[in-house]
Write a protein that holds these residues in place. Structure first.
Motif, PDB file in Angstrom:
ATOM      1  N   GLU A 111     -22.229   3.903  -9.296  1.00 48.19           N
ATOM      2  CA  GLU A 111     -21.181   3.831  -8.282  1.00 48.19           C
ATOM      3  C   GLU A 111     -20.512   5.192  -8.097  1.00 48.19           C
ATOM      4  OE1 GLU A 111     -16.661   2.157  -7.825  1.00 48.19           O
ATOM      5  OE2 GLU A 111     -18.026   1.009  -9.096  1.00 48.19           O
ATOM      6  N   LEU A 112     -20.326   5.568  -6.826  1.00 55.98           N
ATOM      7  CA  LEU A 112     -19.703   6.841  -6.505  1.00 55.98           C
ATOM      8  C   LEU A 112     -18.324   6.645  -5.887  1.00 55.98           C
ATOM      9  CD1 LEU A 112     -20.593   9.786  -6.788  1.00 55.98           C
ATOM     10  CD2 LEU A 112     -21.430   9.715  -4.433  1.00 55.98           C
ATOM     11  N   TRP A 113     -18.205   5.687  -4.979  1.00 56.98           N
ATOM     12  CA  TRP A 113     -16.963   5.536  -4.216  1.00 56.98           C
ATOM     13  C   TRP A 113     -16.753   4.060  -3.942  1.00 56.98           C
ATOM     14  CZ3 TRP A 113     -15.954   9.366   0.425  1.00 56.98           C
ATOM     15  CH2 TRP A 113     -14.587   9.407   0.713  1.00 56.98           C
ATOM     16  N   ASN A 114     -15.538   3.578  -4.153  1.00 58.52           N
ATOM     17  CA  ASN A 114     -15.193   2.184  -3.896  1.00 58.52           C
ATOM     18  C   ASN A 114     -14.153   2.119  -2.774  1.00 58.52           C
ATOM     19  OD1 ASN A 114     -14.932  -0.566  -4.051  1.00 58.52           O
ATOM     20  ND2 ASN A 114     -13.783  -0.591  -5.962  1.00 58.52           N
ATOM     21  N   LEU A 115     -14.456   1.359  -1.725  1.00 54.36           N
ATOM     22  CA  LEU A 115     -13.551   1.206  -0.590  1.00 54.36           C
ATOM     23  C   LEU A 115     -13.080  -0.246  -0.557  1.00 54.36           C
ATOM     24  CD1 LEU A 115     -15.720   3.524   0.115  1.00 54.36           C
ATOM     25  CD2 LEU A 115     -14.986   3.205   2.464  1.00 54.36           C
ATOM     26  N   VAL A 116     -11.777  -0.446  -0.777  1.00 54.58           N
ATOM     27  CA  VAL A 116     -11.204  -1.786  -0.858  1.00 54.58           C
ATOM     28  C   VAL A 116     -10.452  -2.090   0.436  1.00 54.58           C
ATOM     29  CG1 VAL A 116      -9.630  -3.313  -2.108  1.00 54.58           C
ATOM     30  CG2 VAL A 116     -10.967  -1.601  -3.357  1.00 54.58           C
ATOM     31  N   PHE A 117     -10.697  -3.278   0.975  1.00 52.73           N
ATOM     32  CA  PHE A 117     -10.030  -3.702   2.207  1.00 52.73           C
ATOM     33  C   PHE A 117      -9.095  -4.865   1.888  1.00 52.73           C
ATOM     34  CE2 PHE A 117     -14.380  -2.244   3.485  1.00 52.73           C
ATOM     35  CZ  PHE A 117     -13.965  -0.995   3.934  1.00 52.73           C
ATOM     36  N   MET A 118      -7.826  -4.562   1.746  1.00 54.09           N
ATOM     37  CA  MET A 118      -6.856  -5.592   1.374  1.00 54.09           C
ATOM     38  C   MET A 118      -6.467  -6.389   2.619  1.00 54.09           C
ATOM     39  SD  MET A 118      -4.409  -3.863  -1.435  1.00 54.09           S
ATOM     40  CE  MET A 118      -5.037  -2.751  -2.696  1.00 54.09           C
TER      41      MET A 118
END
Length: 983
Positions: A237-244
């Motif tokens: 994993e390089l980047w985590n994008l969370v959509f709240m």
């Protein structure tokens, strides 16, 4: 084709879950020069600021401000929690944040998210790391823009080949009623990512939650293929994008958030390793200067990146441990977290001692070596985090001082382990009692994980069950210390005391307990004490000539440096050794005064005899914490007189390393203003770092000194006088009247030599013991600072709630949410460790806010109920019965609709159902007065709710209940059939 993609996806899911190491990493290009870490960090920040209009926000301190749930800041989003939770003050600067980016200092050690034990064992784990992140608040942008920006940065700015990148998205959760995040999937496909490299995962991998309740939502992750086409993909994993976009309610259900947010995070160390084509994060320029400095300072073989069995002598493991830990220590100390006794300071102490052990034992580093690495850390990170440059000298000094103290303990710990191992059989486990005596909770201050590691290296297993038992006993002992009762310790009975007196044994000389001094660097140095064993006692009080084999016993010496519990101060603890035999520790659990004799409660792992010469060592951290609390109690006593008047009298006190309590006679409860005045007075004395003078004087000299504090008890002659800021001789001069203006007390306790080490004092609780006597609870130092931060954080949340309430709510759901938030905030204020004056003020404010919020809810519900009533009346124009469904947010709202319907149609009986998330159904009904007496609302509701597998309650006229069903029509039919049968 579909089958092959599905098979590949399955293999990749397993690959991702295995979290591969960095050993298979191939360079992006064998010819391109590596990108320096500082440039990588700058490129990230500049990209979001210059290309996409983000505001750059400085990194928060790694010390959480007002969040007791965290030991350290461990993610970039921590400082923005008020925005996510909807508690941000609308008037604050943060409330204006829309697009934000930063590089956040993070520490993952201790607590739920800890990497401490893994550091050194592999090529990627760290306790300190930097999290690059960008955020969009309040729907400023969402999935399409966030994914596009991330793809643009990675592929166009950093130049990562697109065919090395894979993405994952949330594949849905049928149990929670959540469908797959097809929007994110389609964004990636539109950006040109092949379908074969877009994978779906369940909630464990791709649904992010802040906690048990609160904002949450699906996330999409960008992974990098370490293999680069050479064999099966190895994804990391390089980047985590969370959509709240959801809120997890207290009942476990998910509700849509009124405002959506984007929260992304990418570890700088891992990104730099990818861009530099290195074998591990330790091979990047974030670590290579440190590894070079370690090699130069120790003379060990150069670092070669080996792990496991290939790492002979654990040389490379030690390189990684020392490099990682000195970064963590430097950053934490610069942010105000120093090694200490509990919480985050205790974790930092463990990190420091782990680093010392690896540097000295494995790398053979000279004394003072760790402190010499601080300038290298500053040179590497100082431009990004200027506080490191400002605190460089202080960090190095503190690290070196603690290193020296620990080395002495480590040397003794090695000898104890070696001697114990000689006595063990081939299959014996290492005794828990010995390990405990070596540990931070015992005497030498060695972290237990370090003791386990030292034993593991020798192929010896530790008695873990015994350790758990000792830990439970320690927890029980601390609980008793927090609210002390008379413990059943070893004591000398009247016959034992009479025998000692008959033999002419003199009382124990405990004057060495006052033998300590301040070092030039500010730390305390406690002298050891050599003494002779005069008598030994078994647990039943029998005098014996010797003890051993783990026996618990009472020990009487001719002299001691242990403080025996008296005057409200907890007993010292520590250990003793036989003179000339330093490798066997005899732990001392406590010391008690019995008729002038000091009885030490000791565990004897080996033979101990009357006549033996022993050397005593107090637990220095424990003693120092008690000294801080005792001097703080004196300042508190004086400050209370200053605030409440000279007639204010102490009625008792008790202190231990954790906290202090103080009983004071008062005419009325203290006001918040008086609490604040008391704390300010103490803070001023602490800030002046005044000298504390102690001297024994004739009791008669203290008889007529104005302002001298003493309790109604018998004092020895001569008596010890403790004076803050004024020499004892001057304080006792009646003409000086000095005792009226500072703290001067008769006291046998151990005290600081200067007040500055107290740090701070906060009164965190109060309650009335009896009429006229109030008990105050207080903390000092780090705990006091944390209490103030918690108070400030809660005060901001209360201000934000007030501002939200003033803005008004347009919808019932929004008003309900605010009312619940105020209720939860009230619970938090009631139970938090925070300044008592502030608790009182916030409790009063919240009580008024809750009344206003409840009124707002009622008004909105009445208005909405009236609207829904009219809609239902239009659908049901005539007849004795209304059975229908209606959309409401709560049971109370449903009852209001039912009542209004019956008020406007008094001859009609009404039952309404309201479907909720996850299949739950609310039910409310009212029976018309003209209906048959046998037709009751309670029976009607029970029949319908039982049909739905639920329950009901109420009266003959009005009732309500709940159930669960996917077939509402069947429930409505059951309701109609029951009513018609009764009518």
């Amino acid at each position: 084709m579909a089958a092959s993609v599905a098979a590949a996806a399955g293999r990749l899911r397993r690959a991702i879950r295995r979290s591969p190491s960095w050993r298979g990493l191939r360079a992006l290009s064998s010819e391109a020069p590596p990108t320096q870490a500082a440039a990588v960090r700058d490129a990230f920040l500049n990209f979001f600021r210059d290309r996409h209009g983000h505001r750059l926000v400085p990194s928060a301190s790694v010390r959480p401000r007002g969040d007791p749930s965290l030991l350290f800041v461990n993610a970039g989003m921590n400082q923005f929690k008020p925005i996510f939770l909807g508690t941000v003050d609308p008037r604050s600067e943060m409330a204006g944040f829309r697009r934000v980016a930063n590089s956040q200092k993070c520490v993952r050690a201790g607590g739920r998210h800890s990497d401490l034990e893994d550091v050194g064992r592999d090529l990627s784990h760290h306790t300190f790391f930097e999290m690059l992140g960008n955020w969009a608040f309040g729907g400023e942008y969402f999935k399409e823009e966030a994914c596009s920006m991330a793809w643009e940065l990675l592929t166009q700015v950093y130049g990562i080949p697109e065919d090395r990148l894979w993405v994952s998205y949330f594949g849905g959760d049928p149990k929670a009623g959540l469908g797959p995040d097809l929007e994110s999937r389609d964004v990636w496909l539109n950006l040109g990512v092949p379908a074969s490299r877009v994978l779906s995962f369940g909630p464990e991998e791709n649904f992010w939650e802040m906690g048990d309740t609160g904002p949450c939502g699906p996330c999409t992750e960008i992974h990098y293929d370490l293999a680069g086409g050479a064999g099966a993909p190895q994804l990391v994993e390089l980047w985590n994008l969370v959509f709240m976009q959801h809120n997890r309610e207290a009942d476990g259900s998910l509700q849509p958030l009124p405002q959506r947010h984007v929260d992304t995070g990418m570890g700088l160390e891992r990104l730099v390793a990818v861009l530099q084509g290195r074998l591990s994060t330790y091979d990047t320029d974030l670590f290579s200067p440190l590894l070079d400095a370690i090699h130069q300072g120790c003379g060990a073989p150069p670092y070669s990146g080996r792990v496991g069995a290939a790492d002979e002598g654990r040389i490379d493991t030690a390189y990684r441990v020392v490099a990682d830990h000195i970064r963590t220590l430097s950053v934490c100390i610069a942010d105000g977290v120093s090694p200490g006794m509990s919480g985050a300071p205790l974790v930092l102490r463990r990190i420091l001692r782990r680093a010392v052990r690896f540097s000295t034992e494995v790398l053979q580093a000279p004394s003072g070596f760790l402190g010499s690495l601080v300038p290298v850390v500053v040179e590497t990170l100082g431009d990004a985090y200027p506080e490191l440059r400002r605190s460089s000298a202080q960090i190095a000094s503190l690290v070196s001082e603690d290193e020296a103290a620990f080395l002495a303990s480590l040397q003794r710990g090695r000898r104890v382990i070696e001697r114990t191992l000689k006595r063990l059989g081939p299959s014996d486990v290492f005794p828990a009692e010995v390990a405990w005596s070596l540990s931070l909770s015992g005497n030498l201050g060695l972290p237990l994980d370090l003791v386990e590691l030292m034993l593991e290296e020798k192929g010896v297993q530790l008695d873990t069950a015994g350790l758990e038992r000792l830990a439970q006993e320690e927890a029980q002992h601390r609980a008793l210390q927090a609210e002390p009762v008379q413990e059943q310790g070893l004591r000398l009975n009247v016959h034992a005391l009479g025998e000692l007196q008959r033999r002419g044994v003199p009382p124990t000389d405990d004057s060495p307990k006052y033998s300590y001094s301040l070092r030039p660097g500010g730390g305390y140095e406690f002298s050891t004490c050599e003494a002779q064993v005069l008598q030994l006692y078994t647990e039943d009080g029998t005098a014996v000539a010797s003890v051993g084999d783990g026996q618990r016993c009472g020990l009487l010496l001719d002299k001691t440096n242990f403080y025996a519990e008296q005057g409200g101060q907890a007993s010292d603890r520590g250990y003793l050794v036989l003179v000339g035999q330093q490798d066997v520790l005899f732990p001392v659990a406590r010391a008690q005064v019995c008729g002038g004799f000091i009885l030490h409660e000791v565990a004897a792992p080996e033979r101990l005899r009357v006549g033996d010469q022993v050397q005593l060592h107090v637990d220095e951290a424990w003693r120092l914490s008690c000294m801080e609390k005792h001097t703080a109690i004196h300042l508190l006593n004086w400050a209370l007189r200053e605030a409440l008047g000279p007639g204010t009298e102490q009625r008792g006190s008790h202190l231990n390393p954790e906290r202090l309590r103080f009983d004071v006679a008062t005419q009325a409860p203290l006001t918040p203003e008086q609490f604040r005045a008391v704390e300010v007075t103490v803070q001023k004395a602490v800030g002046r770092d005044e000298a504390v003078y102690m001297e024994e004087v004739a009791l008669a000299r203290t008889a007529h000194v104005p302002g001298l504090r003493s309790l109604d008890e018998v004092y020895p002659d001569p008596v010890r006088v403790v004076s803050v800021g004024v020499p004892v001789a001057h304080a006792l001069d009646p003409a000086s009247r000095a005792a009226l203006h500072t703290s001067v007390e008769l006291c046998c306790g151990t005290h600081l030599l200067r007040t500055g080490a107290i740090g701070d004092l906060v009164i965190i609780g109060e309650f009335q013991l009896v009429k006229g006597i109030t008990r105050l609870l207080a903390v000092t130092g780090e705990q006091a600072q944390q209490a103030r931060e918690v108070g400030q954080s809660l005060a901001r949340e209360v201000e934000a709630a007030a501002a939200r309430l003033s803005q008004g709510s347009r919808h019932v759901a929004e008003a309900h949410r605010l009312s619940k938030d105020i209720g939860r905030l009230t619970d938090a204020v009631d139970t938090a460790m925070m300044p008592q004056w502030q608790r009182r003020e916030l409790q009063a404010a919240l009580k008024a806010l809750q009344r206003r919020a409840n009124t707002a809810v009622r008004k909105l519900e009445m208005g909405q109920a009236a609207q829904k009533t009219q809609e239902l009346l239009q659908r049901h124009t005539e007849g004795p019965l209304i059975v229908d469904t209606v959309s409401t947010e709560s049971l109370s709202m449903l009852v209001k609709v039912v009542r209004q319907l019956c008020k406007q149609a008094p001859s009609t009986s009404v039952l309404l159902l309201s479907p909720q998330p996850l299949g739950q159904v609310l039910c409310a009904c009212q029976v018309a007065q003209s209906a048959t007496p046998a037709f009751t609302a309670e029976a009607w509701a029970l029949a319908v709710c039982s049909h739905m597998g639920g329950k009901a309650w109420g009266s003959r006229v009005v009732a309500q209940g709940t159930g669960s069903t996917a077939d509402l029509e069947a429930a409505l039919s059951a309701a109609r059939a029951y009513a018609l049968n009764q009518l």
